[in-house]
Design a protein around this motif. Structure first.
Motif, PDB file in Angstrom:
ATOM      1  N   TYR A   1      60.646  39.089  49.528  1.00  0.00           N
ATOM      2  CA  TYR A   1      60.329  38.344  48.308  1.00  0.00           C
ATOM      3  C   TYR A   1      61.280  37.207  47.993  1.00  0.00           C
ATOM      4  N   ILE A   2      61.717  36.530  49.038  1.00  0.00           N
ATOM      5  CA  ILE A   2      62.492  35.294  48.873  1.00  0.00           C
ATOM      6  C   ILE A   2      61.502  34.125  48.872  1.00  0.00           C
ATOM      7  N   ARG A   3      61.664  33.225  47.919  1.00  0.00           N
ATOM      8  CA  ARG A   3      60.746  32.096  47.800  1.00  0.00           C
ATOM      9  C   ARG A   3      61.186  30.964  48.719  1.00  0.00           C
ATOM     10  N   VAL A   4      60.209  30.391  49.422  1.00  0.00           N
ATOM     11  CA  VAL A   4      60.505  29.375  50.430  1.00  0.00           C
ATOM     12  C   VAL A   4      59.581  28.177  50.194  1.00  0.00           C
ATOM     13  N   ARG A   5      60.056  26.974  50.542  1.00  0.00           N
ATOM     14  CA  ARG A   5      59.288  25.754  50.252  1.00  0.00           C
ATOM     15  C   ARG A   5      59.304  24.839  51.473  1.00  0.00           C
ATOM     16  N   ARG A   6      58.201  24.139  51.678  1.00  0.00           N
ATOM     17  CA  ARG A   6      58.134  23.131  52.737  1.00  0.00           C
ATOM     18  C   ARG A   6      57.061  22.096  52.361  1.00  0.00           C
ATOM     19  N   PRO A   7      57.054  20.937  53.012  1.00  0.00           N
ATOM     20  CA  PRO A   7      55.992  19.963  52.728  1.00  0.00           C
ATOM     21  C   PRO A   7      54.632  20.580  53.005  1.00  0.00           C
ATOM     22  N   TYR A   8      53.644  20.205  52.174  1.00  0.00           N
ATOM     23  CA  TYR A   8      52.314  20.829  52.269  1.00  0.00           C
ATOM     24  C   TYR A   8      51.658  20.549  53.618  1.00  0.00           C
ATOM     25  N   ASN A   9      51.071  21.590  54.154  1.00  0.00           N
ATOM     26  CA  ASN A   9      50.313  21.468  55.399  1.00  0.00           C
ATOM     27  C   ASN A   9      49.136  22.433  55.271  1.00  0.00           C
ATOM     28  N   ALA A  10      47.936  21.881  55.089  1.00  0.00           N
ATOM     29  CA  ALA A  10      46.772  22.725  54.790  1.00  0.00           C
ATOM     30  C   ALA A  10      46.532  23.791  55.852  1.00  0.00           C
ATOM     31  N   SER A  11      46.882  23.494  57.090  1.00  0.00           N
ATOM     32  CA  SER A  11      46.601  24.460  58.159  1.00  0.00           C
ATOM     33  C   SER A  11      47.513  25.688  58.082  1.00  0.00           C
ATOM     34  N   LEU A  12      48.534  25.624  57.224  1.00  0.00           N
ATOM     35  CA  LEU A  12      49.450  26.777  57.123  1.00  0.00           C
ATOM     36  C   LEU A  12      49.080  27.739  55.984  1.00  0.00           C
ATOM     37  N   VAL A  13      48.101  27.349  55.157  1.00  0.00           N
ATOM     38  CA  VAL A  13      47.738  28.222  54.027  1.00  0.00           C
ATOM     39  C   VAL A  13      47.225  29.564  54.552  1.00  0.00           C
ATOM     40  N   ASN A  14      47.781  30.641  54.002  1.00  0.00           N
ATOM     41  CA  ASN A  14      47.429  32.010  54.401  1.00  0.00           C
ATOM     42  C   ASN A  14      47.835  32.315  55.847  1.00  0.00           C
TER      43      ASN A  14
ATOM     44  N   VAL B   1      60.488  31.701  59.954  1.00  0.00           N
ATOM     45  CA  VAL B   1      61.358  30.587  59.560  1.00  0.00           C
ATOM     46  C   VAL B   1      62.807  31.075  59.452  1.00  0.00           C
ATOM     47  N   VAL B   2      63.715  30.115  59.450  1.00  0.00           N
ATOM     48  CA  VAL B   2      65.115  30.439  59.164  1.00  0.00           C
ATOM     49  C   VAL B   2      65.406  29.939  57.752  1.00  0.00           C
ATOM     50  N   LEU B   3      65.972  30.806  56.919  1.00  0.00           N
ATOM     51  CA  LEU B   3      66.244  30.441  55.524  1.00  0.00           C
ATOM     52  C   LEU B   3      67.445  29.502  55.508  1.00  0.00           C
ATOM     53  N   GLY B   4      67.133  28.214  55.395  1.00  0.00           N
ATOM     54  CA  GLY B   4      68.154  27.189  55.590  1.00  0.00           C
ATOM     55  C   GLY B   4      68.874  26.784  54.331  1.00  0.00           C
ATOM     56  N   THR B   5      68.361  25.763  53.662  1.00  0.00           N
ATOM     57  CA  THR B   5      69.073  25.190  52.525  1.00  0.00           C
ATOM     58  C   THR B   5      68.584  25.796  51.219  1.00  0.00           C
ATOM     59  N   LEU B   6      69.492  26.362  50.460  1.00  0.00           N
ATOM     60  CA  LEU B   6      69.113  26.996  49.190  1.00  0.00           C
ATOM     61  C   LEU B   6      69.199  25.976  48.057  1.00  0.00           C
ATOM     62  N   ASP B   7      68.073  25.792  47.346  1.00  0.00           N
ATOM     63  CA  ASP B   7      68.082  25.014  46.111  1.00  0.00           C
ATOM     64  C   ASP B   7      68.282  26.024  44.987  1.00  0.00           C
ATOM     65  N   SER B   8      69.525  26.219  44.588  1.00  0.00           N
ATOM     66  CA  SER B   8      69.808  27.312  43.651  1.00  0.00           C
ATOM     67  C   SER B   8      69.312  26.994  42.238  1.00  0.00           C
ATOM     68  N   ARG B   9      69.002  25.730  41.968  1.00  0.00           N
ATOM     69  CA  ARG B   9      68.457  25.405  40.641  1.00  0.00           C
ATOM     70  C   ARG B   9      67.052  25.986  40.500  1.00  0.00           C
ATOM     71  N   ASP B  10      66.267  25.924  41.582  1.00  0.00           N
ATOM     72  CA  ASP B  10      64.897  26.427  41.546  1.00  0.00           C
ATOM     73  C   ASP B  10      64.728  27.780  42.240  1.00  0.00           C
ATOM     74  N   ASP B  11      65.823  28.380  42.727  1.00  0.00           N
ATOM     75  CA  ASP B  11      65.745  29.623  43.477  1.00  0.00           C
ATOM     76  C   ASP B  11      64.686  29.542  44.577  1.00  0.00           C
ATOM     77  N   VAL B  12      64.903  28.639  45.516  1.00  0.00           N
ATOM     78  CA  VAL B  12      63.965  28.483  46.628  1.00  0.00           C
ATOM     79  C   VAL B  12      64.721  27.942  47.845  1.00  0.00           C
ATOM     80  N   PHE B  13      64.343  28.429  49.026  1.00  0.00           N
ATOM     81  CA  PHE B  13      64.911  27.896  50.267  1.00  0.00           C
ATOM     82  C   PHE B  13      64.005  26.797  50.801  1.00  0.00           C
ATOM     83  N   ASP B  14      64.592  25.651  51.176  1.00  0.00           N
ATOM     84  CA  ASP B  14      63.816  24.604  51.850  1.00  0.00           C
ATOM     85  C   ASP B  14      63.923  24.826  53.337  1.00  0.00           C
ATOM     86  N   ILE B  15      62.801  24.711  54.025  1.00  0.00           N
ATOM     87  CA  ILE B  15      62.877  24.853  55.490  1.00  0.00           C
ATOM     88  C   ILE B  15      62.233  23.619  56.141  1.00  0.00           C
TER      89      ILE B  15
END
Ligand code: SF4
Length: 421
Positions: free
Chosen positions: A389-402, A407-421
């Motif tokens: 249940y770690i929240r992760v974010r990336r640029p939108y790519n419709a083919s990845l939905v569901n 992934v490797v949990l890279g950069t933490l945006d601690s303001r939004d509690d989300v990892f950017d990959i």
């Protein structure tokens, strides 16, 4: 005909609303947003707190304002526990408690939309699941509760614990798998009591679900600490598909308050359970519900709770401020906490929860994890959750939905509690 729905409260309500809406869609109804004009509004209500009830009243009034000629059906827990009050709201045309809400489609189809009978104790059970509105599917496997914790009105609204057989539950799980859902959240009022009155067990259900092909991941939405047996913990640790994410209601961090609440464990038992989970699944996310300001929670009990929670490897808290609920045993207790003090304690607990969440996220930095990407897009970004249940974010790519992606949990945006990959 157009139908619009508004669902308040728990995942169970979302599963039930979705199930009802499918019946109307199959009959040709068009689903529109709740703020749009519809012929039928369904408000699936919640009674867990006074705030939830206020939101129910507001949603009902909003529906009536949007189309005074519409059928406004109020269903669920608030409708069950406060039917007389709901009937008094001008414009309400149908009130169905948990005893009869599953009849909504038939009643509307028969034009039987004006009835004033008061709800009876809910006794029926219907498996249901949400679909299409979330990448995650909420699967209702159990309803009702026999526990009658002293602060809680839910057993009065939902009735006693009941469920379907494992065979029927598995049959519906296969239907969910066939619909393409990748992640299923097992929901109920007191999920761990599955099978209590049918001679089956929750663990046997989990074992059977783990063998269904197509569903990649399960989460247990919540399980009481006394029902989370060591065998279930061991099963989750070694299962093929169950996420290392457990939500275990704690409610109070003081044995005196737990006794007042009529909970079925003490702080020592709870701490041992959390330690066992961390021993078998060091990366597990463990979430806890915690209520502040309950009867008998003096300053020392609250400080004790803060120290206790700080000492446990919990990942975050769901903090609730106690509010008096009709019907409940607590109303006869002494040791009322002033409202302002309840809110102060809520702020303190929220701050503890934030710190714990940050620490949990920081501990996960650099880890490799499986993310299930969801459909929502915000500012060109898509989001997903790891199995813990770690929240992760990336640029939108419709083919990845569901889609599950490693992934490797890279950069933490601690303001939004989300990892950017
Ligand atoms: S276990 Fe307690 S808090 Fe949970 S629904 Fe039952 S009575 Fe309410």
């Amino acid at each position: 005909m157009k139908i619009a729905t508004h669902t308040l409260g728990c995942k169970l309500n979302f599963a039930e609303t979705s199930h009802l809406v499918r019946q109307f869609v199959q009959a040709g109804y068009e689903v529109v947003e709740f703020h749009e004009k519809a012929d039928l509004y369904v408000v699936n209500t919640c009674t867990v707190t006074a705030v939830a009830e206020k939101k129910c009243r507001n949603a009902i009034r909003q529906a009536v304002r949007q189309n005074p000629a519409a059928i406004v059906a109020v269903i669920g827990c608030f409708a069950q526990n406060a039917a007389s009050e709901v009937w008094k709201i001008p414009g309400v045309t149908l009130v169905l408690g948990n005893d009869r809400k599953h009849e909504l489609f038939n009643l509307i189809a028969q034009g039987d939309a004006l009835r004033s009978s008061l709800p009876e104790e809910p006794k029926s059970f219907q498996l249901s699941y949400s679909q299409g509105d979330r990448t995650r599917t909420f699967f209702k496997i159990q309803d009702g509760c026999d526990y009658f914790c002293s602060y809680c009105a839910i057993p009065y609204a939902r009735g006693r614990s009941r469920c379907a057989t494992i065979a029927d539950t598995i049959s519906m799980a296969r239907e969910i798998a066939a619909s393409g859902a990748k992640e299923v959240v097992l929901t109920g009022v007191n999920t761990g009591t599955f099978g209590l009155h049918t001679g089956e067990s929750f663990l046997d259900l989990l074992l059977a679900l783990d063998d269904i092909d197509g569903i990649e991941r399960y989460r247990i939405s919540s399980i009481e600490p006394n029902l989370l047996t060591d065998d279930i913990v061991a099963f989750v640790a070694h299962s093929k598909r169950f996420a290392h994410h457990l939500h275990i209601p704690l409610q109070a961090g003081s044995d005196k308050v737990l006794t007042n609440m009529r909970r079925r464990y003490d702080t020592g038992f709870y701490a041992n359970k959390v330690q066992l989970i961390k021993k078998l699944m060091p990366e597990a996310c463990i979430a806890a519900d915690l209520m502040v300001g309950f009867y008998g929670e003096g300053v020392s009990e609250f400080e004790e709770a803060c120290a206790y929670v700080e000492s446990l490897p919990l990942s975050y808290l769901h903090v609730f401020t106690y509010s008096e609920r009709p019907h409940t045993l607590a109303l006869r207790m002494e040791g009322k906490v002033p409202i302002g003090e309840r809110h102060r304690r809520s702020d303190v607990m929220h701050a503890i929860s934030e710190r714990k969440k940050r620490q949990f996220y920081a501990e996960n930095a650099g880890r490799e994890a499986q993310v299930l990407w969801e459909s929502d897009v915000h500012d060109g970004m898509m989001y997903g959750f790891t199995d813990n249940y770690i929240r992760v974010r990336r640029p939108y790519n419709a083919s990845l939905v569901n889609v599950l992606q490693s992934v490797v949990l890279g950069t933490l945006d601690s303001r939004d509690d989300v990892f950017d990959i």
